[in-house]
Design an enzyme around this catalytic site. Structure first.
Site, PDB file in Angstrom:
ATOM      1  CB  SER A  29      -8.105   3.744   2.731  1.00 40.95           C
ATOM      2  OG  SER A  29      -7.318   3.080   3.722  1.00 40.95           O
ATOM      3  CB  SER A  74      -8.748   0.826   5.641  1.00 39.98           C
ATOM      4  OG  SER A  74      -9.437   2.006   5.942  1.00 39.98           O
ATOM      5  CE  LYS A  85      -3.995   1.937   2.496  1.00 39.57           C
ATOM      6  NZ  LYS A  85      -4.886   1.774   3.676  1.00 39.57           N
TER       7      LYS A  85
END
Length: 454
Positions: free
Chosen positions: A130, A154, A55
């Site tokens: 996210s 997330s 990420k």
């Protein structure tokens, strides 16, 4: 796509071929799971081990790390996050920056400065957020496994929307050193994988005490993978007032899974918890308050993309207004408001008291239960543009945020598909530091439902 367990048995020549094949697959894919896909640049690589997608808020040395925000474009990380060092020690290597909501603030990966990531199951639907890029990459067959971060769901919510496994460890189990903070008392890094066993393997690799992180738990960490036991009989609680708020498709999948767990020999008990509206309010006060403090450092002085040069005030104003997106600005302002003089006691202190109540309620339930089964989101993945207001987006997190407020471990597993073929994910929540039971229950649920991708 080869599983992580299978990849760990490969010889170095086979790993090199795997990396080349994966690079070709990523170039051919059009879902925009990686920042590099959206920027039309070569995939970021470090080392020569088994490739793991990372990420874009996790620091990798010599990579541009931007948290998918204009304000950090051009920032090159001078060091590795602890989780990256742990990967490399185990023969794994960071491979590609996955797209995300800007500074992890969102539930759909639409707020990224690079553009949106598409759900690989249905490109008209959001992949969640996210960590939407990480989940889409794994579900879309262009990552063996990925790392994400979970502040209020997330990891678990995008995994549920895309049809893969996402695991949030107990707060403090995995080092946050080198991971850009959104809300310091809530954030945790965790694995997104193709199955439960892969999640356990990756969790074992990244977890453990880290003296570089003041919030890292200095407790014994035993590997869960060698002791995985899908046949262990557990008492699983259902939070009835949570399930009542879910859509008919989620309720149907929930009831099917409950029946499968009972047939597998688990005991089901029924409980209720604090109203989700109070949980939601508490979370967004705590999270935005901490975000306003954490993001104050991005002012054009030390990091990233500086704007304005007529004065110091102008630099602050231009850098923040041009660098931060709308949702991030909104949360910074909300956080600054609840921390301001006259409102601190009325909002922030009250939210922390509600947070303590939530933790106490979980502890009461765990006096009778080993695990809690809950929906991950009230619906399956919505279409792009479905969230007309920020509040509508926040409501997609009603089942996940209480876990972060209480600092508990939880794992999302795909269990069914709705009438449109979209995945339905459920989560199992465990006691703090009892990841073994969480993974045992998840493996049992995975085998009981025998989920098939459509």
């Amino acid at each position: 796509m080869i599983t992580l367990k299978e990849a760990l048995t490969l010889a170095s020549d086979d790993i090199n071929k795997l990396r080349d094949d994966l690079t070709s697959k990523i170039k051919e894919s059009g879902i925009g799971a990686y920042v590099e896909q959206l920027s039309s640049i070569d995939i970021s690589q470090s080392g020569s081990g088994i490739p793991i997608a990372i990420k874009d808020n996790i620091n990798v040395k010599n990579w541009e790390i931007t948290c998918s925000s204009n304000i950090l474009k051009g920032y090159i990380s001078p060091y590795n996050a602890t989780v990256i060092n742990n990967l490399e020690k185990a023969g794994l290597s960071p491979f590609g920056r996955t797209n995300m909501d800007e500074f992890a603030m969102g539930s759909s990966t639409e707020s990224s400065c690079y553009g949106k990531t598409l759900n690989p199951v249905d490109n008209s639907k959001v992949p969640g957020g996210s960590s939407g890029g990480s989940a889409a990459a794994v579900a879309g067959g262009i990552a063996i496994a990925a790392l994400g971060t979970d502040t209020g769901g997330s990891i678990r919510q995008p995994a549920a929307y895309c049809g893969c496994v996402g695991m949030k460890p107990t707060y403090g189990r995995v080092s946050r050193y080198g991971i850009t903070a959104y809300s310091s008392s809530l954030d945790q890094c965790g694995p997104i994988t193709q199955n439960v066993e892969d999640a356990a393997i990756l969790y074992d690799i990244i977890s453990g005490h880290d003296p570089l992180d003041s919030t890292s738990a200095n407790v014994q960490t035993d590997a869960v993978t060698p002791k995985l036991d899908a046949n262990r009989k557990l008492t699983i609680a259902v939070i009835d007032n949570f399930v009542e708020q879910a859509s008919p498709a989620i309720q149907e999948a929930f009831n099917k899974s409950l029946k499968a767990l009972e047939e597998a020999g688990h005991t089901i008990i029924h409980k209720n918890m604090l109203d989700t509206g109070k949980i939601l309010s508490s979370y967004y006060i705590v999270a935005t308050a901490e975000a306003s403090a954490n993001l104050s450092r991005f002012d054009g002085v030390r990091f990233g993309n500086r704007q304005g040069n007529s004065s110091l005030k102008d630099m602050y104003l231009q850098t923040k207004s041009q660098g931060f997106g709308e949702e991030v600005q909104k949360r910074i302002m909300l956080g600054s408001f609840v921390l301001s003089s006259g409102y601190y006691d009325a909002y922030y202190i009250k939210a922390q008291k509600v947070r303590h109540l939530i933790k106490d309620e979980y502890e009461e339930i765990f006096k009778e239960a080993d695990l809690i089964l809950s929906p991950v989101a009230p619906t399956t993945a919505p279409k792009f543009g479905s969230f007309k207001t920020s509040l509508e987006m926040y409501l997609s997190d009603i089942y996940t945020i209480s876990v972060n407020l209480a600092g508990l471990p939880a794992i999302s597993i795909p269990v069914d598909n709705d009438e449109d073929g979209m995945p339905v994910g459920l989560q199992l929540i465990g006691r703090a530091y009892d990841e073994q039971t969480v993974f045992d229950g998840a493996l049992s649920l995975e085998k009981a439902v025998n989920y098939k991708k459509q």
